[in-house]
Each structure stands twice: as C-alpha cells, then as structure tokens.
Design a protein around this motif. Structure first.
Motif, PDB file in Angstrom:
ATOM      1  N   GLN A  73     -39.224 -34.282  19.707  1.00 20.57           N
ATOM      2  CA  GLN A  73     -40.313 -35.240  19.537  1.00 20.57           C
ATOM      3  C   GLN A  73     -41.100 -34.942  18.254  1.00 20.57           C
ATOM      4  O   GLN A  73     -41.441 -35.852  17.487  1.00 20.57           O
ATOM      5  CB  GLN A  73     -41.229 -35.174  20.764  1.00 20.57           C
ATOM      6  N   ARG A  74     -41.348 -33.679  17.987  1.00 18.48           N
ATOM      7  CA  ARG A  74     -42.096 -33.307  16.779  1.00 18.48           C
ATOM      8  C   ARG A  74     -41.283 -33.562  15.515  1.00 18.48           C
ATOM      9  O   ARG A  74     -41.812 -34.064  14.519  1.00 18.48           O
ATOM     10  CB  ARG A  74     -42.527 -31.839  16.872  1.00 18.48           C
ATOM     11  N   TRP A  75     -39.994 -33.219  15.550  1.00 24.45           N
ATOM     12  CA  TRP A  75     -39.149 -33.505  14.393  1.00 24.45           C
ATOM     13  C   TRP A  75     -39.087 -35.012  14.135  1.00 24.45           C
ATOM     14  O   TRP A  75     -39.169 -35.457  12.973  1.00 24.45           O
ATOM     15  CB  TRP A  75     -37.739 -32.980  14.607  1.00 24.45           C
ATOM     16  N   ALA A  76     -38.908 -35.806  15.187  1.00 29.75           N
ATOM     17  CA  ALA A  76     -38.780 -37.249  15.017  1.00 29.75           C
ATOM     18  C   ALA A  76     -40.072 -37.860  14.483  1.00 29.75           C
ATOM     19  O   ALA A  76     -40.046 -38.766  13.635  1.00 29.75           O
ATOM     20  CB  ALA A  76     -38.388 -37.906  16.342  1.00 29.75           C
ATOM     21  N   LEU A  77     -41.213 -37.377  14.968  1.00 34.11           N
ATOM     22  CA  LEU A  77     -42.486 -37.902  14.478  1.00 34.11           C
ATOM     23  C   LEU A  77     -42.704 -37.488  13.029  1.00 34.11           C
ATOM     24  O   LEU A  77     -43.161 -38.292  12.201  1.00 34.11           O
ATOM     25  CB  LEU A  77     -43.633 -37.412  15.356  1.00 34.11           C
ATOM     26  N   ALA A  78     -42.372 -36.239  12.687  1.00 33.85           N
ATOM     27  CA  ALA A  78     -42.496 -35.801  11.303  1.00 33.85           C
ATOM     28  C   ALA A  78     -41.610 -36.640  10.386  1.00 33.85           C
ATOM     29  O   ALA A  78     -41.997 -36.981   9.267  1.00 33.85           O
ATOM     30  CB  ALA A  78     -42.139 -34.322  11.189  1.00 33.85           C
ATOM     31  N   ARG A 135     -35.050 -30.826   5.890  1.00 37.05           N
ATOM     32  CA  ARG A 135     -34.003 -31.639   5.272  1.00 37.05           C
ATOM     33  C   ARG A 135     -32.749 -31.644   6.139  1.00 37.05           C
ATOM     34  O   ARG A 135     -32.099 -32.682   6.323  1.00 37.05           O
ATOM     35  CB  ARG A 135     -33.673 -31.099   3.877  1.00 37.05           C
ATOM     36  N   THR A 136     -32.406 -30.480   6.685  1.00 37.38           N
ATOM     37  CA  THR A 136     -31.233 -30.393   7.551  1.00 37.38           C
ATOM     38  C   THR A 136     -31.424 -31.245   8.803  1.00 37.38           C
ATOM     39  O   THR A 136     -30.521 -31.991   9.215  1.00 37.38           O
ATOM     40  CB  THR A 136     -30.972 -28.927   7.956  1.00 37.38           C
ATOM     41  N   VAL A 137     -32.599 -31.146   9.411  1.00 33.83           N
ATOM     42  CA  VAL A 137     -32.874 -31.917  10.625  1.00 33.83           C
ATOM     43  C   VAL A 137     -32.827 -33.409  10.342  1.00 33.83           C
ATOM     44  O   VAL A 137     -32.238 -34.183  11.116  1.00 33.83           O
ATOM     45  CB  VAL A 137     -34.249 -31.523  11.205  1.00 33.83           C
ATOM     46  N   ARG A 138     -33.423 -33.838   9.244  1.00 33.26           N
ATOM     47  CA  ARG A 138     -33.418 -35.267   8.929  1.00 33.26           C
ATOM     48  C   ARG A 138     -31.989 -35.774   8.737  1.00 33.26           C
ATOM     49  O   ARG A 138     -31.661 -36.901   9.114  1.00 33.26           O
ATOM     50  CB  ARG A 138     -34.260 -35.548   7.691  1.00 33.26           C
ATOM     51  N   GLY A 139     -31.136 -34.940   8.161  1.00 34.16           N
ATOM     52  CA  GLY A 139     -29.743 -35.322   7.993  1.00 34.16           C
ATOM     53  C   GLY A 139     -28.963 -35.370   9.296  1.00 34.16           C
ATOM     54  O   GLY A 139     -27.924 -36.027   9.370  1.00 34.16           O
ATOM     55  N   CYS A 151     -43.300 -39.933   9.761  1.00 31.58           N
ATOM     56  CA  CYS A 151     -44.427 -39.763   8.835  1.00 31.58           C
ATOM     57  C   CYS A 151     -43.930 -39.614   7.402  1.00 31.58           C
ATOM     58  O   CYS A 151     -44.552 -40.115   6.464  1.00 31.58           O
ATOM     59  CB  CYS A 151     -45.272 -38.557   9.247  1.00 31.58           C
ATOM     60  N   GLU A 152     -42.799 -38.930   7.223  1.00 30.72           N
ATOM     61  CA  GLU A 152     -42.205 -38.831   5.893  1.00 30.72           C
ATOM     62  C   GLU A 152     -41.761 -40.206   5.408  1.00 30.72           C
ATOM     63  O   GLU A 152     -41.949 -40.551   4.232  1.00 30.72           O
ATOM     64  CB  GLU A 152     -41.011 -37.878   5.923  1.00 30.72           C
ATOM     65  N   ALA A 153     -41.150 -40.979   6.306  1.00 29.53           N
ATOM     66  CA  ALA A 153     -40.720 -42.325   5.934  1.00 29.53           C
ATOM     67  C   ALA A 153     -41.916 -43.186   5.556  1.00 29.53           C
ATOM     68  O   ALA A 153     -41.867 -43.956   4.586  1.00 29.53           O
ATOM     69  CB  ALA A 153     -39.947 -42.964   7.090  1.00 29.53           C
ATOM     70  N   VAL A 165     -22.330 -28.667  19.187  1.00 28.38           N
ATOM     71  CA  VAL A 165     -23.482 -29.005  20.008  1.00 28.38           C
ATOM     72  C   VAL A 165     -24.475 -27.845  20.037  1.00 28.38           C
ATOM     73  O   VAL A 165     -25.696 -28.048  20.007  1.00 28.38           O
ATOM     74  CB  VAL A 165     -23.043 -29.398  21.432  1.00 28.38           C
ATOM     75  N   HIS A 166     -23.948 -26.625  20.085  1.00 28.62           N
ATOM     76  CA  HIS A 166     -24.831 -25.456  20.045  1.00 28.62           C
ATOM     77  C   HIS A 166     -25.626 -25.435  18.747  1.00 28.62           C
ATOM     78  O   HIS A 166     -26.840 -25.136  18.735  1.00 28.62           O
ATOM     79  CB  HIS A 166     -24.013 -24.177  20.184  1.00 28.62           C
ATOM     80  N   ASP A 167     -24.977 -25.766  17.633  1.00 34.31           N
ATOM     81  CA  ASP A 167     -25.682 -25.800  16.351  1.00 34.31           C
ATOM     82  C   ASP A 167     -26.772 -26.871  16.356  1.00 34.31           C
ATOM     83  O   ASP A 167     -27.857 -26.661  15.795  1.00 34.31           O
ATOM     84  CB  ASP A 167     -24.694 -26.069  15.219  1.00 34.31           C
ATOM     85  N   TRP A 168     -26.491 -28.024  16.966  1.00 32.14           N
ATOM     86  CA  TRP A 168     -27.522 -29.064  17.061  1.00 32.14           C
ATOM     87  C   TRP A 168     -28.698 -28.568  17.903  1.00 32.14           C
ATOM     88  O   TRP A 168     -29.851 -28.762  17.528  1.00 32.14           O
ATOM     89  CB  TRP A 168     -26.941 -30.322  17.700  1.00 32.14           C
ATOM     90  N   ARG A 169     -28.384 -27.944  19.026  1.00 35.06           N
ATOM     91  CA  ARG A 169     -29.455 -27.444  19.896  1.00 35.06           C
ATOM     92  C   ARG A 169     -30.323 -26.421  19.168  1.00 35.06           C
ATOM     93  O   ARG A 169     -31.538 -26.367  19.370  1.00 35.06           O
ATOM     94  CB  ARG A 169     -28.871 -26.807  21.156  1.00 35.06           C
ATOM     95  N   THR A 170     -29.694 -25.597  18.339  1.00 39.88           N
ATOM     96  CA  THR A 170     -30.434 -24.565  17.611  1.00 39.88           C
ATOM     97  C   THR A 170     -31.542 -25.186  16.756  1.00 39.88           C
ATOM     98  O   THR A 170     -32.628 -24.604  16.619  1.00 39.88           O
ATOM     99  CB  THR A 170     -29.478 -23.748  16.725  1.00 39.88           C
TER     100      THR A 170
END
Length: 310
Positions: free
Chosen positions: A145-150, A108-112, A153-155, A87-92
């Motif tokens: 929110q920014r990662w999810a929107l990005a 790429r890591t975040v999208r995965g 947009c990639e999709a 969970v700490h790694d996810w939060r990072t």
C-alpha cells in the motif's frame, strides 16, 4: 465494491472458468500453485474480460515453462508462469518500505515491478499445494500500500511538472489534457490509501464506490477549473490536488505532532506536492526538494486546505 455485493453473470462465469483452468493447470504441472490475479480476483470484470492466472512452479523443477493463452467457452485465459524463487524475490520487495531521499534505487526497482507486486496483492489461490501459509502477510500488504501510494505521488509530481511547463509556454489545451489525467492519478492515490490495489484507471468508479451505493458507481472526482495564467501564484485550483494527496499520505502515515512554524513562501505555490519516504516528509516541485518535519507537514496541509477554500 459494487461487483462484490451484486455479482454480475459475466463475473460468475469467469470465476468458474478460472477454477476449471486452475484445476487443469495443477494437473499438468504437478506441485505448482495456481492463483487468480488482477481485477477479476477483486471481483471486477466486464463482458469481455480475460482471466489472468499466475502459475507458480517449484524452484527445483527448473525454469518456469512458456505458456500460451487458451480459450474456454470463448473466454481468453492468460497464464503467466513464474518460479517460486521469482515470487520470493517479489515478496522481498514488500518486506520493507525502504526508500530515502538519498537512495531511491529500491523505489526504481519497485516501480518497475509494480504490476507483479499488484498481482501478489490481488492473488486468490485456486490450486494451493505449497507450504506458504498465505500469499502475503498483513505487513507485506501494508508495505504494498505504501509503495503504491508513493508511486502515485511520483506520477502526480511528474504531471505537475508538465503542467507548469505547458502553462508557462501558453499551451493551455495541452495542459487541460494533463489536468484531466492528474484527476485520475489523485483518485488512484485515494483508493490505494483506502486499501484498494493499484488497478487500471477504468476500475476507478467501482473502487471509489462502497457496498452501500446499491449498484451506483462513483464518478472520478473532477478537479477545479484551472486558471493557467495564475500558475506562478498560490493557485487555489491547484491547492485541491495538494490537499487530497496530503490527506491520502496522512492516512498511511498519521501524526499527532503539534504544528510547527513554516515559512511557506515559495512552498505553497503551483507545482509543490507532498511525498513521504521512510526518512520523512518532503515537498517536491520538479527537481527541487524541501524536507519537512511532521509538525511542519501539518502546518503545510492546513495552509493548503485554506488555499483550496479561497
């Protein structure tokens, strides 16, 4: 959201089942936190919805246990066990929106891991024993929110590339299917920009609705009727996608920069879509990238809006 303002019986039943299961898991796994995650944590459920729980075990207890699904009153409860370290790694990943045009490895890591990050974004503690003050800070929620929107947009950019290829090959029935899929991706981008987590497409009518809708759901907005023979020109029907994605991005990255001159030739046609990374704006069409300043982005958005009204 409508379910939140008018809780359905199946929603209330599942929330009670979740609390009961969380209490049992907390007794079975001393020192662990139990969180309700996913759509149910956002007060969204149907009559056959499962209950998704996240069991967060202390790091000093070793690897997280393998857990099987269980049934309570005919309701399936799926439990994912992870360690505090995981969970700490996810939060990072939510500590900073760290993606540039020259370095997209973190993206790429975040999208995965976006499903895991969405679990954190939706997590509602049911059994809480750790010292963590909250699942996510307000800053981490904003970064999600920014990662999810990005991601959306990639999709959208990937679908636009498919559309261009299908239209040029004369595969119009295939392009129609992708066009319908693009409508849902654009709607997801808009709900994320409005603050909703990135949940499954089936929840869009609820996520698009407001508490003022009084039990009515908002259908996914359709896109204009496509004219596939015009994909090489400044297509008014595609401009609606450009405008809606630009508006969603500007909701998270607002700018009061003065519009700057922009040679729009070649940048406003079919397939070009906006994106925002930590190092600024750019337009994307397939593998082509065109960086923009804040002022040029405003000029491009204005021009896209003009095309959409044509």
């Amino acid at each position: 959201m409508t379910f939140a303002s008018q809780p359905a019986p199946w929603l209330q039943i599942r929330l009670k089942v979740a609390e009961q299961a969380a209490a049992e898991l907390a007794d079975e796994h001393f020192g662990a936190d139990v969180w309700l995650v996913g759509a149910l944590a956002e007060n969204l459920a149907h009559q056959h919805s499962d209950v998704d729980l996240l069991l967060v075990t202390p790091t000093d207890r070793g690897p997280a246990p393998e857990l099987r699904s269980r049934l309570t009153g005919g309701i399936r409860i799926d439990v994912q066990a992870v360690s505090e370290t995981t969970v700490h790694d996810w939060r990072t990943l939510l500590d900073a929106f760290a993606v540039t045009r020259d370095n997209i490895e973190t993206f790429r890591t975040v999208r995965g891991r976006l499903n895991d990050l969405t679990a954190l974004r939706t997590a509602r503690p049911l059994a809480w024993v750790s010292d963590q003050a909250e699942v996510l800070t307000s800053e981490q929620r904003a970064t999600y929110q920014r990662w999810a929107l990005a991601d959306r947009c990639e999709a959208a950019a990937s679908l636009a590339e498919d559309l261009l290829g299908l239209a040029q090959a004369g595969l119009y029935p295939h392009a129609d299917l992708v066009w319908d899929q693009l409508a849902r991706v654009v709607a997801q981008a808009e709900t994320v920009a409005a603050g909703a987590p990135l949940l499954g497409e089936k929840w869009l009518p609820s996520l698009l609705s407001s508490d003022d809708d009084a039990g009515r759901f908002t259908p996914v907005p359709t896109l204009p009727e496509p004219r596939w023979l015009s994909t090489a020109a400044h297509s008014p029907f595609f401009a609606s996608v450009q405008v809606r994605l630009a508006d969603a991005l500007l909701a998270l990255w607002p700018t009061d920069a003065e519009p700057e001159p922009l040679d729009e030739a070649g940048l406003g046609g079919f397939g070009w879509l906006p994106q925002r990374y930590s190092d600024g704006w750019f337009l994307r069409r397939g593998d082509a990238r065109a960086p923009l300043s804040d002022g040029r982005m405003r000029t491009w958005q204005t021009a896209a809006a003009r095309r959409a009204r044509a």
